[in-house]
Motif scaffolding. Structure first.
Motif, PDB file in Angstrom:
ATOM      1  N   ALA A  76       0.915  -1.299  -0.022  1.00  0.00           N
ATOM      2  CA  ALA A  76       0.043   0.090   0.142  1.00  0.00           C
ATOM      3  C   ALA A  76       0.798   1.171   0.022  1.00  0.00           C
ATOM      4  O   ALA A  76       0.758   2.136  -0.568  1.00  0.00           O
ATOM      5  CB  ALA A  76      -0.910  -0.006   1.328  1.00  0.00           C
ATOM      6  N   GLU A  77       1.959   1.112   0.784  1.00  0.00           N
ATOM      7  CA  GLU A  77       2.900   2.471   0.926  1.00  0.00           C
ATOM      8  C   GLU A  77       3.684   2.520  -0.142  1.00  0.00           C
ATOM      9  O   GLU A  77       4.053   3.579  -0.698  1.00  0.00           O
ATOM     10  CB  GLU A  77       3.453   2.331   2.288  1.00  0.00           C
ATOM     11  N   LEU A  78       4.437   1.466  -0.510  1.00  0.00           N
ATOM     12  CA  LEU A  78       5.249   1.432  -1.976  1.00  0.00           C
ATOM     13  C   LEU A  78       4.719   1.946  -2.886  1.00  0.00           C
ATOM     14  O   LEU A  78       5.127   2.575  -3.691  1.00  0.00           O
ATOM     15  CB  LEU A  78       5.737  -0.141  -1.807  1.00  0.00           C
ATOM     16  N   ASN A  79       3.529   1.382  -3.096  1.00  0.00           N
ATOM     17  CA  ASN A  79       2.719   1.782  -4.502  1.00  0.00           C
ATOM     18  C   ASN A  79       2.378   3.348  -4.735  1.00  0.00           C
ATOM     19  O   ASN A  79       2.707   3.943  -5.428  1.00  0.00           O
ATOM     20  CB  ASN A  79       1.648   0.924  -4.409  1.00  0.00           C
ATOM     21  N   ARG A  80       2.070   3.857  -3.346  1.00  0.00           N
ATOM     22  CA  ARG A  80       1.698   5.149  -3.063  1.00  0.00           C
ATOM     23  C   ARG A  80       3.139   6.107  -3.442  1.00  0.00           C
ATOM     24  O   ARG A  80       2.847   6.960  -4.045  1.00  0.00           O
ATOM     25  CB  ARG A  80       1.397   5.506  -1.903  1.00  0.00           C
ATOM     26  N   LEU A  81       4.273   5.353  -2.861  1.00  0.00           N
ATOM     27  CA  LEU A  81       5.537   6.363  -3.174  1.00  0.00           C
ATOM     28  C   LEU A  81       6.118   6.156  -4.443  1.00  0.00           C
ATOM     29  O   LEU A  81       6.469   7.281  -5.098  1.00  0.00           O
ATOM     30  CB  LEU A  81       6.594   5.676  -2.309  1.00  0.00           C
ATOM     31  N   THR A  82       6.213   5.031  -5.181  1.00  0.00           N
ATOM     32  CA  THR A  82       6.742   4.741  -6.557  1.00  0.00           C
ATOM     33  C   THR A  82       6.140   3.940  -7.353  1.00  0.00           C
ATOM     34  O   THR A  82       6.531   3.818  -8.355  1.00  0.00           O
ATOM     35  CB  THR A  82       8.223   4.185  -6.064  1.00  0.00           C
ATOM     36  N   GLY A  83       4.641   3.505  -7.030  1.00  0.00           N
ATOM     37  CA  GLY A  83       4.185   2.611  -8.104  1.00  0.00           C
ATOM     38  C   GLY A  83       4.710   1.102  -8.451  1.00  0.00           C
ATOM     39  O   GLY A  83       4.284   0.446  -8.978  1.00  0.00           O
ATOM     40  N   TRP A  84       5.760   0.871  -7.248  1.00  0.00           N
ATOM     41  CA  TRP A  84       6.352  -0.457  -7.155  1.00  0.00           C
ATOM     42  C   TRP A  84       5.500  -1.396  -6.271  1.00  0.00           C
ATOM     43  O   TRP A  84       4.624  -0.828  -5.548  1.00  0.00           O
ATOM     44  CB  TRP A  84       7.517  -0.359  -6.607  1.00  0.00           C
ATOM     45  N   VAL A  97      11.246 -14.187 -16.612  1.00  0.00           N
ATOM     46  CA  VAL A  97      10.036 -13.871 -15.783  1.00  0.00           C
ATOM     47  C   VAL A  97      10.539 -12.527 -14.896  1.00  0.00           C
ATOM     48  O   VAL A  97       9.884 -11.945 -14.595  1.00  0.00           O
ATOM     49  CB  VAL A  97       9.896 -15.115 -14.899  1.00  0.00           C
ATOM     50  N   PHE A  98      11.939 -12.770 -14.435  1.00  0.00           N
ATOM     51  CA  PHE A  98      12.552 -11.655 -13.533  1.00  0.00           C
ATOM     52  C   PHE A  98      12.454 -10.343 -14.202  1.00  0.00           C
ATOM     53  O   PHE A  98      11.830  -9.400 -13.523  1.00  0.00           O
ATOM     54  CB  PHE A  98      13.993 -12.294 -13.099  1.00  0.00           C
ATOM     55  N   PHE A  99      12.911 -10.369 -15.451  1.00  0.00           N
ATOM     56  CA  PHE A  99      12.881  -9.001 -16.148  1.00  0.00           C
ATOM     57  C   PHE A  99      11.390  -8.498 -16.435  1.00  0.00           C
ATOM     58  O   PHE A  99      11.276  -7.144 -16.305  1.00  0.00           O
ATOM     59  CB  PHE A  99      13.685  -9.125 -17.415  1.00  0.00           C
ATOM     60  N   ASP A 100      10.520  -9.589 -16.798  1.00  0.00           N
ATOM     61  CA  ASP A 100       9.336  -8.805 -16.898  1.00  0.00           C
ATOM     62  C   ASP A 100       8.802  -8.346 -15.777  1.00  0.00           C
ATOM     63  O   ASP A 100       7.951  -7.277 -15.850  1.00  0.00           O
ATOM     64  CB  ASP A 100       8.288 -10.124 -17.433  1.00  0.00           C
ATOM     65  N   HIS A 101       9.024  -8.865 -14.597  1.00  0.00           N
ATOM     66  CA  HIS A 101       8.351  -8.233 -13.325  1.00  0.00           C
ATOM     67  C   HIS A 101       8.950  -6.898 -12.935  1.00  0.00           C
ATOM     68  O   HIS A 101       8.264  -5.987 -12.828  1.00  0.00           O
ATOM     69  CB  HIS A 101       8.672  -9.250 -11.964  1.00  0.00           C
ATOM     70  N   LEU A 102      10.434  -6.916 -13.327  1.00  0.00           N
ATOM     71  CA  LEU A 102      11.098  -5.461 -12.928  1.00  0.00           C
ATOM     72  C   LEU A 102      10.445  -4.485 -13.745  1.00  0.00           C
ATOM     73  O   LEU A 102      10.223  -3.473 -13.549  1.00  0.00           O
ATOM     74  CB  LEU A 102      12.455  -5.757 -13.251  1.00  0.00           C
ATOM     75  N   ALA A 103      10.288  -4.727 -15.031  1.00  0.00           N
ATOM     76  CA  ALA A 103       9.960  -3.754 -16.349  1.00  0.00           C
ATOM     77  C   ALA A 103       8.466  -3.651 -15.933  1.00  0.00           C
ATOM     78  O   ALA A 103       8.051  -2.332 -16.201  1.00  0.00           O
ATOM     79  CB  ALA A 103       9.812  -4.459 -17.612  1.00  0.00           C
ATOM     80  N   ARG A 105       7.464  -2.904 -12.877  1.00  0.00           N
ATOM     81  CA  ARG A 105       7.686  -2.374 -11.426  1.00  0.00           C
ATOM     82  C   ARG A 105       7.020  -3.333 -10.363  1.00  0.00           C
ATOM     83  O   ARG A 105       6.247  -3.057  -9.430  1.00  0.00           O
ATOM     84  CB  ARG A 105       6.904  -0.956 -11.443  1.00  0.00           C
ATOM     85  N   ARG A 106       7.449  -4.641 -10.462  1.00  0.00           N
ATOM     86  CA  ARG A 106       7.034  -5.434  -9.584  1.00  0.00           C
ATOM     87  C   ARG A 106       8.188  -6.498  -8.839  1.00  0.00           C
ATOM     88  O   ARG A 106       9.186  -6.603  -9.962  1.00  0.00           O
ATOM     89  CB  ARG A 106       6.360  -6.743 -10.012  1.00  0.00           C
ATOM     90  N   PHE A 107       8.530  -6.326  -7.850  1.00  0.00           N
ATOM     91  CA  PHE A 107       9.659  -7.049  -7.255  1.00  0.00           C
ATOM     92  C   PHE A 107       9.423  -8.422  -6.773  1.00  0.00           C
ATOM     93  O   PHE A 107       8.738  -8.614  -5.663  1.00  0.00           O
ATOM     94  CB  PHE A 107      10.558  -6.135  -6.359  1.00  0.00           C
ATOM     95  N   PRO A 108      10.079  -9.408  -7.222  1.00  0.00           N
ATOM     96  CA  PRO A 108       9.739 -10.987  -6.980  1.00  0.00           C
ATOM     97  C   PRO A 108      10.662 -11.213  -5.597  1.00  0.00           C
ATOM     98  O   PRO A 108      11.813 -11.006  -5.621  1.00  0.00           O
ATOM     99  CB  PRO A 108      10.305 -11.740  -8.020  1.00  0.00           C
ATOM    100  N   ALA A 109      10.040 -11.555  -4.645  1.00  0.00           N
ATOM    101  CA  ALA A 109      10.858 -11.796  -3.455  1.00  0.00           C
ATOM    102  C   ALA A 109      10.302 -13.135  -2.636  1.00  0.00           C
ATOM    103  O   ALA A 109       9.401 -13.710  -3.018  1.00  0.00           O
ATOM    104  CB  ALA A 109      10.257 -10.858  -2.198  1.00  0.00           C
TER     105      ALA A 109
END
Ligand SMILES: [Fe+2]
Length: 289
Positions: A76-84, A97-103, A105-109
């Motif tokens: 909720a906060e991360l999305n508000r700050l930078t859209g990630w 898969v990794f690059f598609d997530h980053l491109a 703005r999703r970080f796979p954890a």
């Protein structure tokens, strides 16, 4: 983190993009305690060592609460700050898969956390490395754009067959990068901030070289996955890092295809040297083997 050599189909229970539910309710009190222990150790170590954007990100996301963070809450906060946003994955995912997530703005954890007996080292990135280490920097608007640019660059590098060069950029910035500040070098790399011993080694040990960041030079430099780094690259600002990454890599890749690797401990006449290391740590390790 990504890895090659995996089957291209997601594992059972994962979605087509390899994401899974975090399953926050299922973490045990012992697992939360591992987070609390690691957090307390690193918070003390990183004061005066981590760069301000990282420390501000830790605060903004309130990652010091009582255990493993719930992705719904931090998103909720991360999305508000930078859209990630952060998405849970079962472990290392294939490069594309990794690059598609980053491109996007999703970080796979990683969803799992290390065992209490693995506090200092584990091979696969867990939720502490991925969330404590990587996510605070994603609250910084410039670094947030850099990570997305890297994901897009990864897609292009795959098409050109030059992923090995690009992976070095990730390694020496996102994982093991240092940032120049008026107070001296500070840490922003996730591989450093999530390791107590390397947080001290990277900044204070006389052994490693510390060199001014140069994109093409970095892409020619191999790295160590099994021990502390022998060289760290220092960026003058996060903006300079982003700008270097937004240029067209095609001419660089053309030159790299002809160029040889630079030995890991070398200092070139063209390098801007911040610290010329003794390499005593690496040589001592090699002699002991
Ligand atoms: Fe990482």
């Amino acid at each position: 983190m990504s890895a090659d050599g995996f089957s291209k189909a997601p594992p059972p229970g994962a979605r087509a993009d390899w994401t899974i539910d975090q399953g926050w309710e299922a973490y045990t009190p012992a697992e939360h305690q591992v987070w609390i222990t690691l957090y307390a150790r690193q918070a003390a170590t990183l004061e005066g060592r981590a760069c301000d954007p990282f420390l501000k990100g830790l605060e903004a996301l309130d990652l010091h609460r009582s255990g493993i963070p719930d992705f719904v809450r931090i998103n909720a906060e991360l999305n508000r700050l930078t859209g990630w946003s952060v998405v849970a994955v079962p472990g290392l995912v294939p490069d594309e898969v990794f690059f598609d997530h980053l491109a996007n703005r999703r970080f796979p954890a990683g969803q799992f956390i290390r065992k209490p007996e693995q506090l200092d080292y584990l091979q696969e990135p867990d939720i502490f490395h991925d969330v404590f280490g990587h996510v605070p920097m994603l609250t910084d608007p410039v670094f947030a754009d850099y990570m997305q640019a890297y994901g897009r660059g990864g897609q292009r590098a795959m098409q050109r067959g030059q992923l090995a060069n690009l992976a070095r950029l990730y390694w020496y910035t996102v994982e093991f990068g240092l940032l120049q500040t008026p107070q001296g070098a500070r840490i922003y790399g996730a591989g450093i901030v999530s390791s107590r011993a390397e947080s001290v080694f990277a900044l204070e040990d006389p052994s490693p070289n510390r060199l001014a960041f140069d994109l093409e030079r970095v892409m020619r430099t191999p790295y160590r996955i099994d021990d502390f780094q022998q060289v760290y690259f220092v960026v003058p600002s996060l903006k300079a890092l982003l700008e270097a990454t937004l240029q067209d890599f095609a001419p660089i890749y053309d030159r790299l295809a002809e160029a040889s690797d630079i030995p890991i401990d070398a200092i070139l006449p063209s390098d801007r040297v911040i610290t010329a290391g003794t390499q005593a740590y690496a040589h001592g390790k090699a002699a002991a083997q």
